[in-house]
Design an enzyme around this catalytic site. Structure first.
Site, PDB file in Angstrom:
ATOM      1  N   ASP A 479      -9.226   7.346   0.026  1.00  0.00           N
ATOM      2  CA  ASP A 479      -8.395   6.323   0.674  1.00  0.00           C
ATOM      3  C   ASP A 479      -9.100   5.703   1.877  1.00  0.00           C
ATOM      4  O   ASP A 479     -10.093   6.234   2.384  1.00  0.00           O
ATOM      5  CB  ASP A 479      -7.080   6.986   1.113  1.00  0.00           C
ATOM      6  N   ASP A 549       0.054  -0.181  -3.327  1.00  0.00           N
ATOM      7  CA  ASP A 549       1.091   0.777  -2.932  1.00  0.00           C
ATOM      8  C   ASP A 549       2.451   0.351  -3.463  1.00  0.00           C
ATOM      9  O   ASP A 549       3.421   1.096  -3.348  1.00  0.00           O
ATOM     10  CB  ASP A 549       1.156   0.887  -1.402  1.00  0.00           C
TER      11      ASP A 549
HETATM   12  C1  GLA Z   1      -2.180   5.051   1.381  1.00  0.00           C
HETATM   13  C2  GLA Z   1      -2.278   5.127  -0.114  1.00  0.00           C
HETATM   14  C3  GLA Z   1      -1.088   5.879  -0.670  1.00  0.00           C
HETATM   15  C4  GLA Z   1      -1.048   7.261  -0.067  1.00  0.00           C
HETATM   16  C5  GLA Z   1      -1.017   7.171   1.447  1.00  0.00           C
HETATM   17  C6  GLA Z   1      -1.159   8.535   2.087  1.00  0.00           C
HETATM   18  O1  GLA Z   1      -1.125   4.239   1.786  1.00  0.00           O
HETATM   19  O2  GLA Z   1      -2.371   3.848  -0.673  1.00  0.00           O
HETATM   20  O3  GLA Z   1      -1.147   5.951  -2.065  1.00  0.00           O
HETATM   21  O4  GLA Z   1      -2.166   7.988  -0.500  1.00  0.00           O
HETATM   22  O5  GLA Z   1      -2.065   6.350   1.943  1.00  0.00           O
HETATM   23  O6  GLA Z   1      -1.159   8.462   3.455  1.00  0.00           O
END
Ligand code: GLA
Length: 743
Positions: A479, A549
């Protein structure tokens, strides 16, 4: 495919069955652009394409001559300031303050295959027959800088890959302020510009505008390619559609600050440039040093947007993505993020995984919150050791328990970041990007590690490699949850600070390269707050990426439709999540959530224990369905048939390589009553094969399905009688079509 050089006319012709790309050495030694388009016969002389009428207000290179003005000549890697007033491909600041450059042809080589670009992701070949590469070497005599322009034409598809390399063979340092990967002058402006843009949770929406005199550009200055604009752009003729017409796609294989621009000049010539964003870029090149730009890929298609996308899909799936997972159908996973967020224990995770296993899921992924003091987003980033309060047996213990269930185990990392409340920050407060004497801004309470410094990258590598070697880890979600600010490296002198953004990306690529080489069987999925770094650069290391997301099925129609313009379905991370959805609070039926997620990597982003027995039965069927068809869904030939940006219905389909199986995804946002009958004309089938529609049992020839269409009318085409509710909002279907002899 071939590359021909005609000595007398100094003309290069790069071509394959689809594309011709013709250039020549101009009388001033620069490279001129003659033609880029549908394949045409080769011949020695195309000089009639150099139109050089005297023009009012132009300036001319040669005393007594009013024809040779760079402003009026189509070029390949133009400079500014010596008769061309358009935006250049290159700008170099010299010690005496001059920015005038004069790159003149010196030599060239033509070779089979394609060389790698040091430290950068790029398309590749597996044999010399797959592509041919032209390297044109030019030199600026005053500074001594050698410029190498690389052009690779692939044997199949209208693909041309380009990049540039500078070698300072002079005696003084210079500053490269702009070095585009690609510059191309087209003779007219009769195009619609299409871009993939948006924001967090609504990435890669399709947006169109006609070209007009002036500048149109998309870019990022955020340190990553961004949610806001994808490093991809299309020029399509106004008559081009999904299925027909001329389309030119431009894609930059890069994950950092970029700019893609079209400048239409006063005579309607269109100059395309694509490369690292020149804003905030200043690369000091000492004598003896070299600088390599990222690669840009152009795809020319006569078969509309679908033809262009299929060419990109094939290239990026087969010759950009690499490694063990490149050609393998992807494991069906269950990720705990939307199931628990930060609130979990080891037992709770095993409970979620057990139910997933019962349903047929193959991989359990533990997301954020497993390390250091990470109980919220305010602490712990940078400390890649298990939090023993939550995971008493560490990651290796949890991984063992998951493996004992008969599943693979995957883990989330955010390697480039640190919270101030972390042991890493306490030990190395100088490891973050921050400008002296200025305050340092945070994003989601976190700070960006200075990946331009090899010792920082190495420190993170050591921590990650330790966990990966100690535990049974089969998958990593990588990430990156904030944009960069106050970009400045404590390790570089003042006159090299303009290098930090790019050096950061080189450090990122280096870490990816080291980890993917040391752990070749781990499946990497890239992520950046959803899709903020969904770009071809990362596809070289991570064969899939979390697209957004936003996991709502209706929102995903637009996101996945836009994403498919450039990126193969096998790389689009897409999961089924709960209803009401956590981003838009919409209730969509479970079957629609799966029907959208099938066209991607597929998985679940929820706790299956919370579903009813009826829903679990449905989930089991979904997983079985995905296992049966994922090879076709992820690696088949994909066609967009109806756009979510244009109406209430979205339709797309995929066809197996042998054309004996096709899957059509049909989605309707709002329900209706007494609506028109509907049908959709399919693509890519074998016209002579009889296909059985598995849903209805009816049989049709491929030509019928392609020219008459697949009937998609349902109970909405009629009267609703009494209380009967024939269908619903957010409805969808997957039509499976199988060649009749395959039954
Ligand atoms: C980001 C990612 C999510 C998740 C969060 C965790 O927003 O896109 O899928 O992994 O971080 O903090």
């Amino acid at each position: 495919m071939n590359i021909v050089y005609h000595q007398r006319t100094k003309t290069f012709h790069l071509y394959n069955d689809t594309l011709s790309y013709i250039m020549c050495v101009l009388e001033n030694g620069h490279l001129g652009q003659l033609y880029c388009g549908r394949a045409i016969h080769d011949k020695e002389d195309f000089s009639y394409l150099l139109e050089k009428m005297p023009r009012p207000m132009s300036s001319y290179l040669y005393e007594g001559d009013r024809t040779f003005s760079l402003e009026n000549i189509k070029q390949e890697y133009p400079v500014y300031g010596s008769t061309d007033y358009r935006h250049p491909a290159v700008e170099i600041l010299q010690e005496n303050g001059s920015r005038i450059m004069d790159f003149q042809y010196e030599s060239h080589t033509i070779t089979g295959g394609k060389p790698a670009l040091a430290g950068l992701p790029a398309t590749y070949t597996e044999s010399d027959e797959e592509a041919a590469t032209l390297q044109v070497t030019l030199r600026d005599k005053v500074t001594g800088i050698r410029l190498e322009l690389l052009y690779t034409v692939f044997a199949e598809g209208g693909i041309l890959a380009r990049s540039a390399r500078f070698v300072n063979e002079g005696t003084a340092p210079v500053h490269i302020l702009n070095a585009m990967s690609l510059s191309l002058d087209l003779p007219d402006k009769d195009y619609v510009w299409m871009q993939l843009s948006g924001a967090w949770a609504r990435e890669r929406h399709v947006k169109n505008r006609p070209l007009e005199q002036g500048i149109l550009a998309i870019d990022s200055m955020r340190g990553h390619s961004s949610h806001h604009h994808n490093p991809f752009m299309v020029l399509k003729r106004p008559s081009a559609t999904e299925d027909s017409g001329t389309v030119l796609g431009f894609s930059l294989i890069y994950s950092g600050n970029f700019r893609i621009q079209a400048e239409v000049d006063t005579y309607d010539v269109t100059r395309i440039t694509a490369g690292i964003n020149p804003s905030c870029f200043d690369w000091k090149l000492e004598a003896g040093e070299s600088f390599q730009t990222p690669e840009a890929v152009m795809v020319y298609s006569e078969e509309g947007l679908n033809g262009m996308s299929q060419t990109f899909h094939h290239l990026y799936q087969k010759r950009l993505a690499r490694g063990y997972w490149r050609d393998r159908p992807r494991p069906i996973l269950n990720n705990n993020w939307e199931a628990t967020y930060f609130d979990f224990t080891e037992d709770r995770l095993v409970e979620i995984a057990s139910k997933a296993k019962e349903c047929g899921v193959e991989l359990f992924v533990l997301d954020d919150g497993w390390f250091g003091a990470r109980c919220s987003d305010r602490a712990g980033l940078g400390d890649w050791v298990a939090n023993r309060d939550r995971l008493p047996q560490g990651i290796s213990g949890l991984a063992e328990r998951i493996e004992a269930l008969g599943m693979k185990f995957g883990l989330w990392f955010e390697p480039e970041m640190v919270n101030k409340d972390s042991d890493l920050f306490r030990a190395h407060p100088d490891w973050i990007l921050q400008t002296p004497d200025r305050s340092v801004s945070h994003g989601r309470y976190q700070y960006v590690l200075d990946f331009s410094r090899p010792e920082v990258v190495d420190g993170i590598y050591q921590m990650m490699a330790k966990i990966l070697s100690e535990s049974k880890i089969s998958y990593i979600k990588w990430d990156m949850n904030r944009s960069i600010t106050e970009c400045y490296s404590a390790a570089l002198p003042g006159d090299r600070q303009g290098e930090v953004f790019h050096r950061y990306i080189l450090g990122l690529y280096d870490l990816y390269e080291r980890l993917t080489s040391a752990f070749p069987h781990i499946l990497f999925e890239s992520c950046a707050s959803g899709g903020a770094r969904f770009d071809p650069g990362l596809l070289y290391y991570a064969p899939q990426g979390w697209a957004s997301d936003d996991s709502d099925a209706v929102e995903r129609l637009k996101i996945q439709y836009g994403t498919s313009m450039c990126y193969p379905i096998s790389c689009i991370g897409s999961h089924v999540s709960v209803a009401p959805n956590h981003q838009v609070f919409r209730n969509t039926p479970l079957h629609t959530r799966a029907n959208v997620a099938y066209f991607g990597t597929f998985g679940y982003e929820l706790d299956l224990n919370k579903l009813t027995d009826e829903e679990i039965a449905q989930v089991k069927e979904q997983i079985q369905f995905m296992k049966e068809y994922r090879k076709i869904l992820q690696f088949g030939t994909f066609y967009r048939l109806k756009s979510p940006f244009e109406g209430n219905e979205t339709v797309w389909m995929t066809v197996s390589e042998d054309k004996k199986t096709a899957l059509v995804g049909w989605y309707r946002v709002l329900n209706g009553v007494n609506m028109p009958y509907t049908r959709v004309r399919l693509q890519g089938l074998d016209p002579d094969l009889v296909y059985e529609n598995v849903l209805s049992g009816t049989r049709h020839y491929g030509d019928e399905l392609m020219h008459v269409g697949l009937i998609t009318s349902d109970a909405t085409s009629g009267e609703v009688v009494g209380d009967a509710k024939p269908s619903m909002d957010f409805d969808s279907r997957i039509y499976v079509l199988k060649a009749a002899d395959e039954q």
